[in-house]
Design a protein around this motif. Structure first.
Motif, mmCIF file in Angstrom:
data_model
loop_
_atom_site.group_PDB
_atom_site.id
_atom_site.type_symbol
_atom_site.label_atom_id
_atom_site.label_comp_id
_atom_site.label_asym_id
_atom_site.label_seq_id
_atom_site.Cartn_x
_atom_site.Cartn_y
_atom_site.Cartn_z
ATOM 1 N N GLY A 94 0.819 -1.210 0.000
ATOM 2 C CA GLY A 94 0.000 0.000 0.000
ATOM 3 C C GLY A 94 0.851 1.257 0.000
ATOM 4 N N PRO A 95 0.214 2.433 -0.116
ATOM 5 C CA PRO A 95 0.954 3.699 -0.121
ATOM 6 C C PRO A 95 1.824 3.895 1.115
ATOM 7 N N ALA A 96 1.316 3.471 2.293
ATOM 8 C CA ALA A 96 2.086 3.661 3.522
ATOM 9 C C ALA A 96 3.376 2.856 3.487
ATOM 10 N N LEU A 123 6.202 12.377 -0.072
ATOM 11 C CA LEU A 123 4.771 12.491 0.207
ATOM 12 C C LEU A 123 4.053 13.143 -0.969
ATOM 13 N N ALA A 124 4.703 14.116 -1.587
ATOM 14 C CA ALA A 124 4.110 14.773 -2.760
ATOM 15 C C ALA A 124 3.981 13.796 -3.925
ATOM 16 N N PHE A 125 4.973 12.909 -4.099
ATOM 17 C CA PHE A 125 4.893 11.935 -5.184
ATOM 18 C C PHE A 125 3.685 11.001 -4.997
ATOM 19 N N ILE A 126 3.482 10.549 -3.753
ATOM 20 C CA ILE A 126 2.345 9.668 -3.486
ATOM 21 C C ILE A 126 1.037 10.436 -3.646
ATOM 22 N N TYR A 127 1.017 11.686 -3.199
ATOM 23 C CA TYR A 127 -0.173 12.525 -3.331
ATOM 24 C C TYR A 127 -0.541 12.722 -4.792
ATOM 25 N N VAL A 128 0.463 13.014 -5.618
ATOM 26 C CA VAL A 128 0.216 13.229 -7.039
ATOM 27 C C VAL A 128 -0.271 11.945 -7.710
#
Length: 429
Positions: free
Chosen positions: A48-50, A243-248
């Motif tokens: 997952g993302p985490a 964090l920005a990469f995952i957000y995008v």
């Protein structure tokens, strides 16, 4: 260990090999810490993302745990021997990461193990690297050379990541991701070759006892205060990029190859920062540079909190913010290296720098681990509203980081370059 006095020609050749070794070796660590490629690979193995964000935290957390003992080992074992031995071990660990998907359901665990081992081996390299350079670099050339060296390896890294983003496609296959990772891993062999070419004085064990070295670093008030500040600065600023990469990718649903290209464009800010850092620091001095960097991290995180949308405008704005973030991180990196060398006890360089490095590594690794734990725990609402604006849990983390950095401004009082409180052990300013 005595400092070498090289002729201008010998010094120029040594600098060339140092830069090439940094460029080749940076591909693997940059792939893990500065690009989303390993995170995409982890998600393809159904992490997952985490858990994907955890992959970017393992290396600095390894530093935090291992830098001090590795600094002691480097002083005893010899700087060149330490670099060569542990770079070869790191090559093996990266092969484990590259082919972790072959482990089936155990793939994510194998990947995390490989990254953690690589972080341990890389901590030995980092503990020895700057004392290794300090033996041949004239003191007056540190600012400019460190900036140029980092400009070179970051540029090499950004070019590599950018080309990878163009080639892997919108939905990259595991084979494509493994190929990219394998190429980066082979770069470690280039590091070994070029480090071997750099002249060093005969390597003898430095007369430093572990507890004596740690005790000296702790009693060095200027170094300790600076280390505490760095820990908190990195704790709330170092997760912004991944964090920005995952957000995008997940929050704004941007294709994977575009995320990689955004990361490469953002890292161009680091290139510019390293290229101009020597000029900026020499012109403005450390105090205004360090304060400006701190304030910029506040503005960047609060701005990221306000960005929500996947239009061309929003993606361009996020890229610009990450560009500035990378630029400021590069300036902080150069000031940190210079300050650590300047505040370290001459007979205890490796241990003093490892002591300070443990603090900022704890902050940088803790930043990404904290973000991954918060995302994975589900303690944040997936979305929430303020008036007509809808915010995601990723944006909430940007808000948290920005507000925390405001409070962390109080710790600037611990930084000798900002609030000097006496005569410190500076060897450079």
């Amino acid at each position: 260990m005595a400092r070498m006095n090289l002729s201008p020609r010998q010094l120029g050749i040594a600098k060339m090999h140092i830069i090439f070794s940094a460029c080749f070796g940076a591909l693997s660590s940059g792939l893990i810490g500065d690009s989303p490629i390993i995170m995409i690979m982890a998600e393809k193995m159904h992490a997952g993302p985490a858990l994907s964000l955890v992959t970017t935290a393992l290396i600095p957390l390894s530093y935090a745990v291992m830098l001090l003992p590795m600094g002691f080992l480097a002083a005893k074992f010899g700087y060149r021997k330490t670099i060569l031995t542990f770079t070869l071990l790191g090559f093996g660990a990266m092969l484990l990461v590259t082919f972790s998907s072959w482990g089936g359901v155990s793939g994510p665990a194998i990947m995390l193990t490989g990254i953690f081992l690589y972080g341990i081996f890389l901590s030995a390299y980092n503990a020895a690297w700057f004392p290794f350079l300090d033996n041949i670099l004239p003191k007056e050339q540190r600012h400019s050379f460190f900036g140029y060296m980092r400009f070179s390896w970051q540029g090499f890294n950004v070019l590599f990541i950018f080309i990878c983003g163009l080639l892997i496609g919108k939905t990259p296959s595991m084979f494509a991701l493994q190929t990219v990772t394998l190429i980066a891993t082979l770069g470690l062999l280039g590091r070994i070759f070029h480090v071997w070419q750099v002249p060093q004085p005969s390597e003898k064990s430095e007369p430093v006892r572990f507890l004596v070295g740690v005790g000296d670093a702790i009693r060095n008030k200027a170094l300790s205060g600076y280390s505490v500040y760095l820990c908190f600065l990195y704790l709330f600023s170092f997760s912004t990029q991944p964090l920005a990469f995952i957000y995008v990718k997940n929050g704004l649903n941007i294709p994977a190859n575009l995320v990689v290209i955004v990361s490469a464009l953002a890292l161009a800010g680091a290139i510019l920062g390293f290229l101009t850092s020597g000029l900026i620091i020499n012109r403005l001095k450390l105090r205004p540079v360090m304060v400006a960097c701190h304030l910029s991290f506040i503005v960047i995180n609060l701005s990221m909190f306000l960005v929500s949308g996947n239009s061309v405008y929003h993606i361009a704005l996020i890229t610009l913010l990450l560009f500035v973030n990378a630029f400021m991180l590069s300036l902080v990196s150069i000031t940190t290296t210079s300050e650590m060398l300047g505040l370290s006890t001459p007979w205890n360089r490796a241990m003093s720098m490892a002591y300070c490095g443990s603090f900022y590594s704890l902050g940088s690794g803790g930043a990404r681990l904290l973000s991954s734990l918060i995302l994975g725990s589900g303690m944040l609402a997936p979305t929430w509203t303020l008036g007509s604006q809808v915010f995601s849990n990723y944006q909430t983390l940007f808000l948290f980081n920005g507000c925390s950095l405001i409070f962390a401004c109080l710790l600037l009082v611990l930084v000798p370059a900002v609030f000097p409180k006496g005569k410190y052990r500076y060897t450079i300013i």
